[in-house]
Write a protein that holds these residues in place. Structure first.
Motif, short mmCIF file in Angstrom:
data_model
loop_
_atom_site.label_atom_id
_atom_site.label_comp_id
_atom_site.label_asym_id
_atom_site.label_seq_id
_atom_site.Cartn_x
_atom_site.Cartn_y
_atom_site.Cartn_z
N GLN A 188 43.31 43.56 53.00
CA GLN A 188 42.72 44.46 52.02
C GLN A 188 43.60 45.68 51.77
OE1 GLN A 188 38.91 45.18 53.86
NE2 GLN A 188 37.93 43.44 52.85
N ALA A 189 44.50 45.99 52.70
CA ALA A 189 45.31 47.21 52.60
C ALA A 189 46.68 46.99 51.97
CB ALA A 189 45.49 47.82 53.98
N LEU A 190 47.21 45.76 52.05
CA LEU A 190 48.58 45.52 51.61
C LEU A 190 48.63 44.82 50.26
CD1 LEU A 190 50.16 44.26 54.97
CD2 LEU A 190 50.15 46.58 54.04
N VAL A 191 49.48 45.34 49.37
CA VAL A 191 49.64 44.72 48.06
C VAL A 191 51.12 44.53 47.72
CG1 VAL A 191 47.46 45.52 47.06
CG2 VAL A 191 49.49 46.97 46.91
N ASN A 192 51.37 43.52 46.90
CA ASN A 192 52.71 43.27 46.38
C ASN A 192 52.96 44.12 45.14
OD1 ASN A 192 53.70 41.01 48.10
ND2 ASN A 192 51.89 39.98 47.31
N ASN A 193 54.16 43.99 44.58
CA ASN A 193 54.51 44.74 43.38
C ASN A 193 53.60 44.43 42.20
OD1 ASN A 193 56.54 46.00 44.67
ND2 ASN A 193 58.21 45.03 43.57
N ASN A 194 53.06 43.21 42.14
CA ASN A 194 52.18 42.84 41.02
C ASN A 194 50.71 43.12 41.35
OD1 ASN A 194 51.58 40.84 42.86
ND2 ASN A 194 52.09 39.13 41.51
N VAL A 251 42.68 52.18 56.92
CA VAL A 251 42.69 50.71 56.90
C VAL A 251 41.62 50.15 57.84
CG1 VAL A 251 44.09 48.65 57.37
CG2 VAL A 251 45.12 50.61 56.21
N ASP A 252 41.34 50.86 58.94
CA ASP A 252 40.33 50.43 59.92
C ASP A 252 38.94 50.72 59.35
OD1 ASP A 252 38.95 49.71 62.22
OD2 ASP A 252 39.39 51.60 63.26
N THR A 253 38.52 49.91 58.37
CA THR A 253 37.29 50.19 57.62
C THR A 253 36.03 50.09 58.47
OG1 THR A 253 37.28 47.89 56.86
CG2 THR A 253 38.25 49.54 55.38
N ASP A 254 36.05 49.28 59.53
CA ASP A 254 34.86 49.18 60.39
C ASP A 254 34.91 50.16 61.56
OD1 ASP A 254 36.72 48.05 62.08
OD2 ASP A 254 35.68 46.11 62.27
N HIS A 255 35.97 50.99 61.62
CA HIS A 255 36.14 52.03 62.65
C HIS A 255 36.07 51.47 64.07
CE1 HIS A 255 35.80 54.72 59.29
NE2 HIS A 255 34.59 54.27 59.00
N ILE A 312 42.86 46.88 63.80
CA ILE A 312 43.02 46.33 62.46
C ILE A 312 42.98 44.82 62.56
CG2 ILE A 312 44.54 46.15 60.44
CD1 ILE A 312 43.55 49.00 60.92
N SER A 313 42.08 44.21 61.81
CA SER A 313 41.96 42.75 61.77
C SER A 313 42.83 42.20 60.63
CB SER A 313 40.51 42.35 61.55
OG SER A 313 40.10 42.76 60.24
N VAL A 314 42.95 40.88 60.58
CA VAL A 314 43.69 40.24 59.48
C VAL A 314 43.03 40.60 58.15
CG1 VAL A 314 44.33 38.02 58.45
CG2 VAL A 314 44.53 38.34 60.91
N LYS A 329 44.38 50.90 49.23
CA LYS A 329 45.57 50.05 49.38
C LYS A 329 46.71 50.90 49.92
CE LYS A 329 43.82 46.35 47.34
NZ LYS A 329 43.67 45.08 48.00
N VAL A 330 47.65 50.28 50.60
CA VAL A 330 48.81 51.00 51.10
C VAL A 330 49.77 51.16 49.94
CG1 VAL A 330 50.66 51.02 52.78
CG2 VAL A 330 48.45 50.11 53.41
#
Length: 200
Positions: free
Chosen positions: A57-63, A42-46, A50-52, A14-15
């Protein structure tokens, strides 16, 4: 998370907290080495893009909830210069800067530092951004974009989403309101066209 830390980085995919990368020195010209490092993780498939799905999968909120699909798509579309539905390392680097700017604004309006924006904070945010919107409209947005709870509030991803769409629709309205009167006459189809071209 991007919504909480002073700078984004990587932890558990996660970022979140900054972390050095052995590949950071190979960044393309004009791309921040740290952003290049995050891009590679973040580019998990290399694929070099970067796809949606990867962005979500990489971005999260405070919670620690993942960013909403609609917000990720909106941001990908904003930085997708090729209209392919994904972004390259340059688009990703610009996207990180964009999110950091919104995160700073979000923290400024999150006056109680709860990690989310309440109704009163949303009203104050709109006012400070120059929007003259009624409490009823803010309540409508809160009901539409917050998670169901006794004390509804807005997470970073939804805050970005709301503000981007408000700006886009305001721009569309101003194109029609050439006299700056705050009112326009629209046909039904003009209205639909305005919304369809400015929304997802």
């Amino acid at each position: 998370p991007l919504g909480a830390s002073s700078a984004p980085g990587l932890s558990q995919g996660k970022v979140t907290v900054p972390m050095a990368s052995p590949h950071a020195g190979n960044a393309p010209p004009g791309v921040d080495p740290e952003a290049f490092s995050w891009f590679q993780t973040v580019d998990t498939d290399h694929s070099g893009f970067i796809s949606v799905k990867e962005l979500k999968q990489a971005l999260v909120n405070n919670n620690w909830s993942s960013f909403n699909d609609e917000t990720c798509l909106l941001m990908i579309n904003m930085f997708d210069k090729t209209r392919s539905g994904r972004i390259d390392v340059y688009g990703f680097s610009a996207l990180l800067r964009f999110i950091q700017q919104w995160r700073s604004l979000f923290q400024q309006y999150d006056r109680d530092q709860s990690g989310s924006i309440s109704f009163s904070e949303l009203q104050q945010a709109f006012s400070q951004m120059g929007y003259n919107l009624s409490p009823q409209f803010s309540q409508l947005l809160l009901a539409r974009y917050s998670q169901r709870s006794p004390n509804p509030s807005i997470q970073l991803d939804r805050f970005i989403h709301i503000c981007m769409q408000l700006q886009s629709l305001t721009d569309a309205f101003r194109e029609k309101d050439t006299a700056l009167q705050g009112n326009v006459r629209l046909s039904y189809e003009d209205f639909l066209s305005m919304v369809v071209t400015r929304m997802l």
